[in-house]
Every structure is written in structure tokens, then in C-alpha cells.
Design an enzyme around this catalytic site. Sequence first.
Site, short mmCIF file in Angstrom:
data_model
loop_
_atom_site.label_atom_id
_atom_site.label_comp_id
_atom_site.label_asym_id
_atom_site.label_seq_id
_atom_site.Cartn_x
_atom_site.Cartn_y
_atom_site.Cartn_z
N PHE A 21 -2.48 -8.32 10.21
CA PHE A 21 -3.74 -8.96 10.60
C PHE A 21 -4.08 -8.76 12.07
O PHE A 21 -4.78 -9.58 12.66
CB PHE A 21 -3.72 -10.46 10.25
CG PHE A 21 -3.25 -10.74 8.85
CD1 PHE A 21 -3.97 -10.27 7.76
CD2 PHE A 21 -2.08 -11.42 8.61
CE1 PHE A 21 -3.53 -10.49 6.47
CE2 PHE A 21 -1.62 -11.64 7.33
CZ PHE A 21 -2.35 -11.18 6.24
N ILE A 54 -1.34 -1.78 6.17
CA ILE A 54 -0.92 -3.17 6.36
C ILE A 54 -1.37 -4.03 5.19
O ILE A 54 -1.28 -5.25 5.24
CB ILE A 54 -1.45 -3.73 7.70
CG1 ILE A 54 -2.97 -3.57 7.79
CG2 ILE A 54 -0.76 -3.06 8.85
CD1 ILE A 54 -3.59 -4.28 8.97
N GLY A 55 -1.86 -3.39 4.15
CA GLY A 55 -2.24 -4.16 2.97
C GLY A 55 -3.45 -3.65 2.19
O GLY A 55 -3.52 -3.86 0.99
N ASN A 77 -12.56 2.48 -3.51
CA ASN A 77 -11.80 2.00 -4.67
C ASN A 77 -12.17 0.54 -4.89
O ASN A 77 -11.76 -0.34 -4.14
CB ASN A 77 -10.30 2.14 -4.40
CG ASN A 77 -9.44 1.68 -5.59
OD1 ASN A 77 -9.97 1.31 -6.64
ND2 ASN A 77 -8.14 1.71 -5.42
N LYS A 105 -11.21 -1.66 -6.83
CA LYS A 105 -10.13 -2.60 -7.08
C LYS A 105 -9.47 -3.07 -5.77
O LYS A 105 -9.38 -4.27 -5.49
CB LYS A 105 -9.10 -1.96 -7.99
CG LYS A 105 -8.12 -2.93 -8.54
CD LYS A 105 -7.44 -2.37 -9.78
CE LYS A 105 -6.63 -3.47 -10.44
NZ LYS A 105 -6.07 -3.03 -11.70
N GLU A 160 -12.45 -6.26 8.43
CA GLU A 160 -12.82 -7.39 9.28
C GLU A 160 -13.97 -8.18 8.66
O GLU A 160 -13.96 -9.41 8.64
CB GLU A 160 -13.26 -6.93 10.68
CG GLU A 160 -12.53 -5.72 11.24
CD GLU A 160 -11.06 -5.95 11.52
OE1 GLU A 160 -10.67 -7.11 11.75
OE2 GLU A 160 -10.30 -4.97 11.49
#
Lengths: 327, 713
Positions: B235, B461-462, B603, B605, B677
Site C-alpha cells: 500500500f 503487491i497484489g 482483466n 476479474k 489509487e
Amino acid sequence: MNPFNYSRSSAAAGAIQSLVKEPQAHLLAGGTNLIDLIKMGVVAPERLVDINPLPLKSVEKTAAGLHIGALATNSEVADHPLVLQDYPLLSLAINAGASPQLRNMATVGGNMMQRTRCNYFFDTAMPCNKRVPGSGCGALEGYNRMHALFGASDHCIAVNPSDMNIAMVALGAVVHVRGPKGERTIPFGEFHRLPGDHPEKDNTLERTELITAVELPASAAAFRNHSHYLKVRDRSSYAFALVSVAAALDMDGTTIKGARLAMGGVAHKPWRLHEPEAFLKGKPATEATFRQAAEIAMQGAKAYRYNKFKLTLAPNAILLALQTASA
Amino acid sequence: MKHDMIGDPLNRVDGRLKVTGGATYSGEYKIPGLTYGVLVPATITSGTLVSMDTKAAERAPGVLAVITPFNAPKVPGFQPGAAKPVKGLKLFNDDQVHFNGQPIALVVAETFERATYAASLVKATYKAAPFETDFHKNFDKGVVPNEGKYKDYVRGEADAYKNAPVIVEQDYMLPSEMHNPMELHVTIAFWDGDDKVTLYTKSQGVIGSQRAIAGAFGLDPANVQINSRFVGGAFGSSLRTWPHEFAAVQAAKLVKRPVKLTLTREQMFTLVGYRPLTIQKIGLGAAADGKLVGITHESHSQTAVYEEFTENAVNVSRFLYASPNANTRYKVVPLNVGVPAPMRGPGEATGSFALESALDELSYKLKLDPIELRLRNYTYTDPERNLPWSSKFLKECYQQGSERIGWDKRPAEPGTLRDGEWMVGYGIGCGAFGAYRSKTSAKIKLLPDGTVNIQSATSDIGPGTATSMTLIAADTLGIPADKITFELGNSSFPVAPTQGGSQTCSSVGSAVHDVCVALKQKLNSLAGLPTDSTAAIDYSSILQKLNLPVLELTQDSQAGDEAKNYSMYSFSAHFAQVYVHPLTGVVKVKKLVAVVDGGKIVNRKTASSQMIGGAVGGLGMVLTEEAVFDDRYGRYVNGNFADYHVPVNADVPDIEAIFIDKPDPIINPVGSKGLGEISLIGVAAAVANAVYNATGKRIRELPITPDKILTTT
Ligand SMILES: Cc1cc2nc3c(=O)[nH]c(=O)nc-3n(C[C@H](O)[C@H](O)[C@H](O)COP(=O)(O)OP(=O)(O)OC[C@H]3O[C@@H](n4cnc5c(N)ncnc54)[C@H](O)[C@@H]3O)c2cc1C
């Protein structure tokens, strides 16, 4: 964390002997509170006596009521059919606490004995009379949003953080303990104490005593149809109570035959509300009655800089819990 | 670009590894001879270290070294006049203590437990100095940062709002918020000789880490290997190389063994940044028809005495709405605290909370629907830069979001809608975040079996970077996604920017696109076709025919002049439906709808998941998260996961992510503007505004906890 010795105890007598022999020995049950405190440097045991092998896990019906072994886990108790049937308040209260993972590990004895969550108690770089007697109370002039309204002293304004305890005290439980001199019982309401001049003492258990069981009286099953545990917190789960209320009513139509009421998050001990209970007896279950009971409950409340909101929240929570219980 | 496959939902290519424990995170590498480092924090808030007694720690079992300012080997980049000076706090380089919790020693031992115990034995003597951590008390000590974009901004006339017929003038407060990713910050470092070092570290940018470590230790960047293949959330907390990472490298050099240094949760409250405590003043002036006459946005936020931190808190007010007059002022207040860092949505999320709350207040004064008010001030060009938008579909966001949330049920009069005992309300909050594109390079390898491997030194990072990159490659090459692997998180891969500022899809996606195009062209020419031939290519036979073991290409990709000629932003409109209990003050968000104009969605999803994650971050910001300081001691009182409340699953409502999904024609070949963000920006205001709509209580200090509902009249 300091280096310490570890031993397992399979007989109560042995565990008690260890406590007698070594003044810095601590009992280890689920470990969910004690291990944290050791890691934070709040507690520095020389020995951990693991009592998990002791045969204190059973939950069973007795002539007096329901016997709950001190090592029964919080989840086992909350999900137990006899608890759900006769003392649903206890189940609600336990399940309002911590998280499923913690409740699977935590035990009844450990829950009763858990230390306050006061931030000043947990941080060894700040003063706390409970951790280091005489060092001062960090919370008194500090961040005291979670702190007590009732029964505090200038030495300590921390609260007992347990949810389970609130239901236990409301239901009139009895604590069974065993020490070097034998066994004794303590009414739940007298188990925890107010801080007074000795905030380092949370309760009336002797250092060399072991909790073996808690007993719920058969008479408290009368409240099974009208009980509610309301926990107000900063997020929907996994947070300690800002204020919680255990409310249990024995109803005859719309009339209250008997009431049990206790609050959490407001005192150094689970805060049983005897006077409001007496007031409710024989009254109609109306909003007006409940508001009056709440008003009585708040007599003598004293707030600090950051917890003034509890003066509003606590009576509201009493009202809501009673309304829900009576419905 | 034809977008045959782009936009299709593809499962995370590394999802299985992550949920089965097969993904190895930086702290989990089993390096032979690994040792453990534990930091010792200062317990004063400002002053000088006079002496340290490390004897007991050194004698404790298993201890290999105790590094302090009094014995630490000098790090070249920490010294005055260094070729590549390290910014910020330099551990063990001098005897100054700037904040409580600043590390004053590092203990290295054979096990983590032994290092932890020995760390508790280190004793320090200080000469304490007076300190300031109280933001409110020091508010007037705010300074204007040096960097140009933080200077006062005026369009038209300053403070013109004051003379408008309808005025809102209010302060909005945001406490410090911690990134608190689940994964603790951790670094494993080991040297190979005196001039080569390898790190496994939690990083959002392996190239950035490589440059930082090389600069600090005077090494050739090629001799610094950074690995960060999986990151358990960051984050923004891993955008830079932090002091403890340098310390791990320094310690590994000293003990000549691999050192692993993991921060504790408590240390993460002071050593890896946070969203700074900020007070903003908004002045809005409007004509009776709702047209804005003036916007003034001022911000004060905290920073550290030893390093200045700045972010775009006020900038949104310069361009989000048409107003002939707009001005902003931005100041930072240096305190004896750890330095902040960008936290998801960074300053834009902070600024949007204030601006969008004030706009909501204005809508009630004007008796105008908040969406209608925004429409009356809609702007089709960027009023700050006087440039066209590269694309903007914010109106479409308003419209789709209001339909999905059921805006027609919103009561015009606050505090009038009930569902049982609960008060019900609706709110909207909007935001914008710059759409960026940085120079990026990617390498592609085609193997004779027709499989393709692509590498770029980006991170994940995710958001599911490897997954979206795989889709872009599949789409560009016209082959199935399962023939493609995408690798990241390794500094020997071609250069990519740090994963931050929502630019990965735009930057790395463009490089992947370009390298795939280059491969196709190369294959065409090998096949004797014109390079731009669009005839189908049989990837599996072509190398075999040519008898080539592999075909490998590296391609740079970068923006042209687009950013000079266009204003490029992602836009969002968040909608909330909340329930508030009048007796307990508990706020339950029942539904969130996040509508985003982020350009082309690669994407659906992973993009939806990213939107949901951002919305949950926004929920934390508005309802639960607050790092509480005790200014008497200069310490956090809730520096742990039990007392610092991130939202739990039970707090998370039904969240619907809606994408306008129109490719931006300007920014890059993929047409994607970025989501990371914007997914958070606007959420706080949407919920706070919904709380007002439900209760008639305007809460201008976050988080909106039950006490504030009960005590606000
Ligand atoms: C993050 C977090 C959140 C939590 N949230 C909540 C919450 O919301 N509500 C809530 O009620 N609780 C909460 N808890 C606390 C949890 O309920 C307690 O940690 C748990 O009940 C302790 O039980 P244990 O068996 O693990 O005790 P241990 O940690 O093993 O022991 C605690 C203490 O009890 C003593 N002890 C244990 N058994 C006996 C015995 N038989 N006789 C005498 N002494 C004994 C030990 O010596 C020790 O001093 C939370 C805990 C954590 C870590």
C-alpha cells in the site's frame, strides 16, 4: 521475552506445588494472553506450568446447575448444547469476543484471568501502576477512551476486557478454586476486584491457587428465553467493547418477574447492576421502565477526557439490550 | 490494438501458489547460515545518545554482533559529500535521536528468539532534549515545501469564495493512518565477497531498491541483486528503501553471514511510513444556481524533523470542478515522529475527503442534489493546465453509480429515512488520480514449443500484475494465455518502474505490448513477410523450421509528448448506502458502488478485486483507522493489530465495482489509465456524506467511530 523453564502438569496438586515453590511460575492455559504479555515484556516468568493436560475440560449437568471445567475452551463452551439451551447469554457473550481462532485456544480460566488491554499496561516504556506499582497511571491524563466509568481509583482506571465475564456475573456463576490449603468457592461477582490502592491485583485468587471450574446455577436457566448480549465496538468483530451489556429477563407475559443486568467495558471488574435489577422486578417491560433502569445504572459514573461518550452510550446500550432481551 | 482477449476475466496466474502456501515471500527463503537481526528502539523522543552498554547483550547466548552508532562500520552513502547520498534517516551513523522508536542498535544472533532477548539487554544513556509531537500545538509552525508543485496556487482571485452568495468554510481532520500490510517488512541480505550483495526484501520496486543499495554501499548496481517475487501487501509502505534494509545489508557485511531482519508490528508504526495526520480547510463559494465562484483548499500535514514528506493533498481542488477562481495552500509541520510515506490513494485521497465533504455541505445549503451540483460544475477541459483531458467519463460514472446504489431513494432532507430502528442515508464522493506512464523495458523469449516467457523488473503487491501482463501478451500475440509466463520481482530483469502511482498497467503493459509487437515483426521478417503483416503466425513451428533454439528480444517502451498536450487522469465516483444506529452510534455500510473511468480494463476479474480492496481501504480510513499518539511520551498508544482497527470481513458490505471501460486514446497503446489509487479516492467522503444524509450529523474528523456519532449534535 526472557528465557524461562517450561513444564507440563498432569495433576492439579503438582501444578499448585510448582506455584508454591517458584514465586515466578505462571500457569499456561490457551496462552493467548500470557504469551503476548511475555513477548511484550509485561510479564517475565521464570517458569511456565502448562496445565493443559489437567482433566478440567468437561461441561456437565450437576445437581446445582452446569459445571464448566476451567480448561474447557471458549468455543467448546459457546457451542455446547446445554449452554445454548439453558444459558444462551453465555454463548452470545463468548462469541462476541476475540476471533474464532482465539476462542479455539482460549480457556474459561484463562479468559477470567486475562489482563486489561489498557495501552499503558501493555507498553513498558510508559507508566502503569498495574504493571509496575508506584510508577503512575498513564491513562489517567492520557488516552483513556476505553477506560472505566465506575469504581476506578486514582491509581488505575483500566477495565476488565472480558466478554465472557459479563455473562458469568449476570448469571450468578460460582468459581471453584483449589490451592495448597484445599478447595474453596468464590461468587463470580467477588472474583474480580476494584483497583483501589492495589491495581496490580486483578482478582481475589491467591497466587498459588488454580481455578478448576465455574458453575452456573440451575436457577439462572429461568432467563433462557429472554437474554441478550449487546457489544458496542469500533468494528464489527475482533475488537474489545466500548461498552457491552448482558441483559437477561424472566418474563411473565409483559411483566418482568426477574432481571439480570451487567455491563462490560466500564469497570475494573464485570459490572453487575444490582439496583437496576431490583428496580426492574415486577415492572412492565416498556421503554420507560428500561430508561429508568438505565438511569439508575448510571448513578455514580465518572468519565475522563476521552471516554465521556460512554455516559451516553452506556444507558443507550442498556435500553437497547433490555428491549432486545424482552422482545 | 484489437482487444480480443483483454477485458476477459482471467484467474490469477499465481493464485493457486498464493492460497496453497506455495508462493515464497521474501522472509521465507531458507538461506544456509541465516542469522537474525533485531532492532533496539530508542525510548526517548528527541536527544543525544550519550553511551550504550551492550556487554550483557554481547554475552547473551548466540549473539554475533551488536551494532550501535558507537561501533557501526561507516556506510559510504551515509557520509557527507557522498556521491549518491541516502535520503532520510541513516541508522547508527550518528548519536542523534529524532523520534521515539528510532533504532539505536541492531543485535544479530543465531536465532530470532536469541536476538530478541539480547536486544532487550541493550542499555542506553541519553541526554534527552525537548520534543514536539503535538500536531495541533505546532500547527502554526507549518512551512511551505521547496518543491514547485507545493507552492501556493492561484487561478483568478485568491479566496474568492468569501464573496459568493452561498458559502461553505470548514476544517476537515484526518488522523495518521498506517499501511499495515499483513506481511511484516522483512529483508534477507547476504554478501558474496566485498562487492556483491543479494537481497530478498519486501519491495514495490526492485530496480529502485537496487539503485538505493548500490548507492549507499558504493557498489556497481549490476552487483546488487534484489528479489521480491511475492509481496504480502504494501500500500505504498515499500515504495522506498527503508533504514532497516540498509541495516540488514550493513550487518550481513559485518558478520559475513546472511542476515534476516524482520520488523515487528509495533516497529511498522514508526519505521515504514504512514498517511500523515492532516487538517484541511476548504472554502467554497457558489452562486444561487450552484455554479462555483471560488474554491480555496488549504492543507497542513505532519512530517518528520529529519526529512520532509509531501503529497498532493490540495491539487484536486485545482481541476476537478470548473471554477473561475481557485487557490491552494499546502504546508507541512515538522515533528519528532517517523517520516510519513505515500499510502494508497495518497494525498489525493486525503484531499478528496475534504473537497467532496465540503461540496456535499454546499449541496444542502443550495438545496440541490449533490450529483446535480457536480454536474453544474462539470468541466470538459482541465482548468488548471488549460488542456484537454486525454479522456474523461466522470458523468457516466455519476449516472451508472446512482442507478446501482438506488440514489432515487436518497432523502433530500437528512435524518428522515429509517429501516426499523436504523437511520439510512446515501452519499457520493469523487476523485481523480493522475494517469502516468514511465519508461519500461521487457524481454520476450519464444521457445520452439511455442511457449513465450516475458520478464520485466516490475512488482506485484497484489493487483495481479503477472495476470494482466499475460493477458496483454496473449491479446497482442494472438495466442492462448496458458502458453505465456510472465516473471517479475527480480532486478536482473529489464528495467521497470516501481509499482506505485497506479502506473504499472500503463507502463509495463505498454512494454509488454511493444515487445510482443516486436516479436511478431521479427517473426514476419524471418518468414520473409512484410514486418507489419497480420497473417497468422504459427508460433510452435517457426523456430523449429528455422532451427533456432530460442528467439529473444528486449524492447524499451516510453511515452511521447502526450503528457505535455493532455491532462491525463483516472476518475472515480463512489456511492455509499449506510445504516446508523441512533442508540449505539454504530455505522454499518450496507452497500458501496465504485464506478471508475480507468480507461481500458485489462482483466475484469483482478480489476474488480482491486476496486474492492481499495474500497475496503477507504472504509478503514473513514470508519476505523487511527494511529493514536500520546504526546506526553511521543509514542503511539495503539501500535498493534488489536487496537489499530483495520476493517474485518464483517465490516465489508456488498461492494460493486463498475468500469466505464473506454480505452483512453492518448495515454498508451493499451488505453488503460490505472486503478490502484482511484479505487480508494472518494470512498471516505461517500461514506461520511451518507452518514450526514442518514443522521444530519456532519462529522469532519475521521474516523467516524460510534463516540463521534453520539457526541456530535
Ligand atoms: C487480539 C485479541 C483480541 C481479543 N479480543 C477479545 C474480546 O473481544 N473479548 C474478550 O473477552 N477477550 C478477547 N481476547 C482475550 C482472550 O479472550 C483471552 O486471551 C483468553 O480468554 C485467555 O485465555 P487463555 O486460556 O488463552 O489464557 P492464557 O493466556 O493461557 O492465560 C491467561 C492468564 O490466566 C492464567 N490462568 C489460565 N488458566 C488458569 C487457571 N485454570 N487457574 C488460574 N489461572 C489461570 C494464566 O496464568 C495467565 O495469567 C482477545 C485476545 C486477543 C489476543
